[in-house]
Design a protein around this motif. Structure first.
Motif, PDB file in Angstrom:
ATOM      1  N   VAL A   1       0.825  -1.248  -0.114  1.00  0.00           N
ATOM      2  CA  VAL A   1       0.006  -0.043   0.006  1.00  0.00           C
ATOM      3  C   VAL A   1       0.910   1.188  -0.187  1.00  0.00           C
ATOM      4  O   VAL A   1       0.590   2.170  -0.714  1.00  0.00           O
ATOM      5  N   TYR A   2       1.892   1.085   0.738  1.00  0.00           N
ATOM      6  CA  TYR A   2       2.993   2.557   1.122  1.00  0.00           C
ATOM      7  C   TYR A   2       3.536   2.658  -0.523  1.00  0.00           C
ATOM      8  O   TYR A   2       3.546   3.978  -0.724  1.00  0.00           O
ATOM      9  N   GLU A   3       3.819   1.642  -1.221  1.00  0.00           N
ATOM     10  CA  GLU A   3       4.527   1.894  -2.560  1.00  0.00           C
ATOM     11  C   GLU A   3       3.603   2.501  -3.585  1.00  0.00           C
ATOM     12  O   GLU A   3       3.965   3.859  -4.006  1.00  0.00           O
ATOM     13  N   ILE A   4       2.067   2.226  -3.493  1.00  0.00           N
ATOM     14  CA  ILE A   4       1.041   2.950  -4.174  1.00  0.00           C
ATOM     15  C   ILE A   4       1.241   4.403  -4.041  1.00  0.00           C
ATOM     16  O   ILE A   4       0.836   5.488  -4.787  1.00  0.00           O
ATOM     17  N   VAL A   5       0.729   4.547  -2.619  1.00  0.00           N
ATOM     18  CA  VAL A   5       0.620   5.598  -2.029  1.00  0.00           C
ATOM     19  C   VAL A   5       1.779   6.753  -2.120  1.00  0.00           C
ATOM     20  O   VAL A   5       1.501   7.919  -2.555  1.00  0.00           O
ATOM     21  N   ASP A   6       2.877   6.283  -2.143  1.00  0.00           N
ATOM     22  CA  ASP A   6       4.172   6.977  -2.096  1.00  0.00           C
ATOM     23  C   ASP A   6       4.046   7.714  -3.870  1.00  0.00           C
ATOM     24  O   ASP A   6       4.632   8.884  -3.799  1.00  0.00           O
ATOM     25  N   ASN A   7       3.678   6.891  -4.620  1.00  0.00           N
ATOM     26  CA  ASN A   7       3.483   7.681  -5.997  1.00  0.00           C
ATOM     27  C   ASN A   7       2.657   8.710  -5.910  1.00  0.00           C
ATOM     28  O   ASN A   7       2.904   9.829  -6.576  1.00  0.00           O
ATOM     29  N   SER A   8       1.453   8.537  -5.342  1.00  0.00           N
ATOM     30  CA  SER A   8       0.570   9.658  -5.191  1.00  0.00           C
ATOM     31  C   SER A   8       0.884  11.038  -4.426  1.00  0.00           C
ATOM     32  O   SER A   8       0.912  12.168  -4.799  1.00  0.00           O
ATOM     33  N   ILE A   9       1.841  10.459  -3.502  1.00  0.00           N
ATOM     34  CA  ILE A   9       2.425  11.670  -2.454  1.00  0.00           C
ATOM     35  C   ILE A   9       3.435  12.557  -3.508  1.00  0.00           C
ATOM     36  O   ILE A   9       3.550  13.659  -2.916  1.00  0.00           O
ATOM     37  N   ASP A  10       4.004  11.686  -4.430  1.00  0.00           N
ATOM     38  CA  ASP A  10       4.938  12.517  -5.309  1.00  0.00           C
ATOM     39  C   ASP A  10       4.427  13.618  -6.038  1.00  0.00           C
ATOM     40  O   ASP A  10       4.873  14.638  -6.340  1.00  0.00           O
ATOM     41  N   GLU A  11       2.955  13.228  -6.459  1.00  0.00           N
ATOM     42  CA  GLU A  11       2.334  14.090  -7.011  1.00  0.00           C
ATOM     43  C   GLU A  11       1.914  15.363  -6.132  1.00  0.00           C
ATOM     44  O   GLU A  11       1.842  16.413  -6.708  1.00  0.00           O
ATOM     45  N   ALA A  12       1.560  15.016  -5.083  1.00  0.00           N
ATOM     46  CA  ALA A  12       1.353  16.028  -3.977  1.00  0.00           C
ATOM     47  C   ALA A  12       2.447  16.859  -3.825  1.00  0.00           C
ATOM     48  O   ALA A  12       2.261  18.272  -3.729  1.00  0.00           O
ATOM     49  N   MET A  13       3.712  16.418  -3.605  1.00  0.00           N
ATOM     50  CA  MET A  13       4.739  17.065  -3.426  1.00  0.00           C
ATOM     51  C   MET A  13       5.118  18.093  -4.558  1.00  0.00           C
ATOM     52  O   MET A  13       5.652  19.441  -4.483  1.00  0.00           O
ATOM     53  N   GLY A  14       4.640  17.736  -5.825  1.00  0.00           N
ATOM     54  CA  GLY A  14       4.847  18.493  -6.850  1.00  0.00           C
ATOM     55  C   GLY A  14       3.863  19.624  -7.280  1.00  0.00           C
ATOM     56  O   GLY A  14       3.920  20.531  -8.107  1.00  0.00           O
TER      57      GLY A  14
END
Length: 425
Positions: free
Chosen positions: A43-56
């Protein structure tokens, strides 16, 4: 050598695991283990991809859903995975990201200024270790979808509808052939998602458990300051508000090379509570950023303790452990090219980050201490008390050891004959 068996390795014994077969054969190399920790890491791996979008700055809401059938979904309102054909592969970017190791848009800083998923294996590893997986991409006014069975696509990426939304929606069911227990724990996921909500000020994360109807609605406009206050609950602070520190490191062309964000709150507690993060990844084993923070704390506090004159009556000296006793802190850095130790990213290795953090923290902490002398005296007095307690405990241990050694030395070399005779009868 006689008796030792010999082994003849021939070409037929050499195995070459290609694509996602390597992940299924050795999952621990990619997610740490196949225990409950490894299960949640999916779950964290997929969420991290979304978080990267948020950081940008491309995403402000992430939804995580635990379904009744044991599957999990992650939905964001980011840009969506690119859907165009990758010329070298002859297939869509979505399929490449989901089925090819080390494929993604995070190997340079054009698509993502800062990113936690740097190895390009997160989504493809989750796909490989899932019984089935599906991805919906809302992008360019269309809904694109592709599904997979144990990492292999059922069919090419297809357009299934139109939309005015944007983002990525991934659903997967962990493979029972890989994981002995495939049951997600709501509380475990809540802890990590709450961390991410604290680390990304204003980001809205919602975790929904359809099995129990539990919902965790997470959004913290105070960011790391709110996180520090949450961690310090139940402790008496030595200063009213947590100290917030922020700094950036720039290149010669004034582009951002790295960011440092630190929050510190000294309390009357006896334990140290310092957490460190790199690009939103929890570096549980610390690393160079944490080393830089500790070095700055020791240097600045020692300097002020000496200049205040409070150490005149205390000649034993203070240590870094004394300084950090009762300290609640968060050290979060954003780095363009972080060097993690392993795919699970629990420790940072970049040597230059230590200098960044130490410089920023030392400068801001010095300014804060100069502006708040009363706070400094309270903190230093707490540190001296901690040092005295440490020294007293050490003397008590040494006294106990000496007493034990003397008692042992005082034992007779030979048991009295009467004792031996009585005992043996």
């Amino acid at each position: 050598v006689s008796g030792i068996p010999t082994f003849d390795v021939s070409l037929k014994d050499i195995q070459v695991l290609e694509g996602l077969d390597a992940v299924r054969k050795r999952p621990g190399m990619y997610i740490g283990s196949t225990s409950v920790d490894g299960l949640h890491h999916l779950v964290y791996e997929i969420v991290d991809n979304s978080i990267d979008e948020a950081m940008g700055g491309h995403c402000d809401k992430i939804e995580v859903i635990l379904h009744i059938d044991g599957s999990a979904s992650v939905r964001d309102n980011g840009r969506g995975i690119p859907v165009s054909i990758v010329p070298k592969e002859g297939r869509s970017a979505v399929e490449v990201v989901m089925t090819v190791l080390h494929a993604g848009g995070k190997f340079d800083d054009k698509a993502f200024a800062f990113s936690g998923g740097l190895h390009g294996v997160g989504a493809s590893v989750v796909n490989a270790l899932s019984e089935w997986c599906s991805v919906e991409v809302r992008r360019d006014d269309k809904v694109h979808k592709q599904s997979y069975q144990r990492g292999k696509p059922d069919s090419p990426l297809a357009i299934i509808g139109t939309t005015d939304e944007h983002g990525t929606f991934t659903t997967f069911k962990p493979d029972h052939e890989i994981f002995a227990d495939t049951t997600f724990v709501f509380e475990t996921l809540t802890r990590r998602l709450k961390e991410l909500a604290f680390l990304n000020k204003g980001l809205h994360i919602v975790l929904t458990d359809e099995r129990t109807d539990q919902v965790a609605d997470l959004k913290f406009d105070g960011g790391l300051v709110s996180y520090c206050e949450f961690l310090a609950k139940g402790k008496t602070p030595l200063h009213d508000k947590p100290l917030y520190i922020f700094g950036q490191t720039l290149t010669d062309t004034n582009s951002i090379l790295g960011q440092v964000e630190v929050v510190l709150q000294w309390t009357d507690a006896y334990n140290e509570s310092i957490f460190s993060f790199v690009n939103n990844i929890n570096t549980m084993e610390g690393g160079t950023h944490l080393t830089g923070l500790k070095a700055a704390l020791t240097r600045v506090v020692n300097s002020f303790a000496e200049s205040s004159g409070m150490l005149k009556t205390f000649k034993d000296g203070i240590t870094g452990e004394d300084i950090r006793e009762g300290l609640v802190g968060i050290c979060s850095v954003r780095v363009k090219n972080p060097e993690f130790q392993g795919q699970t990213k629990t420790k940072l290795g970049n040597t230059e980050v230590r200098t960044w953090v130490e410089t920023v923290v030392a400068e801001k902490l010095t300014d804060y201490f100069n502006e708040n002398p009363a706070v400094v005296r309270r903190i230093i007095q707490k540190i001296i008390d901690a040092a005295r307690a440490r020294i007293a405990a050490k003397k008590a241990r040494e006294l106990t050891r000496r007493k034990g050694a003397l008692d042992f030395a005082g034992l007779p070399g030979k048991l009295p004959e009467t004792f031996a005779t009585t005992t043996l009868r």
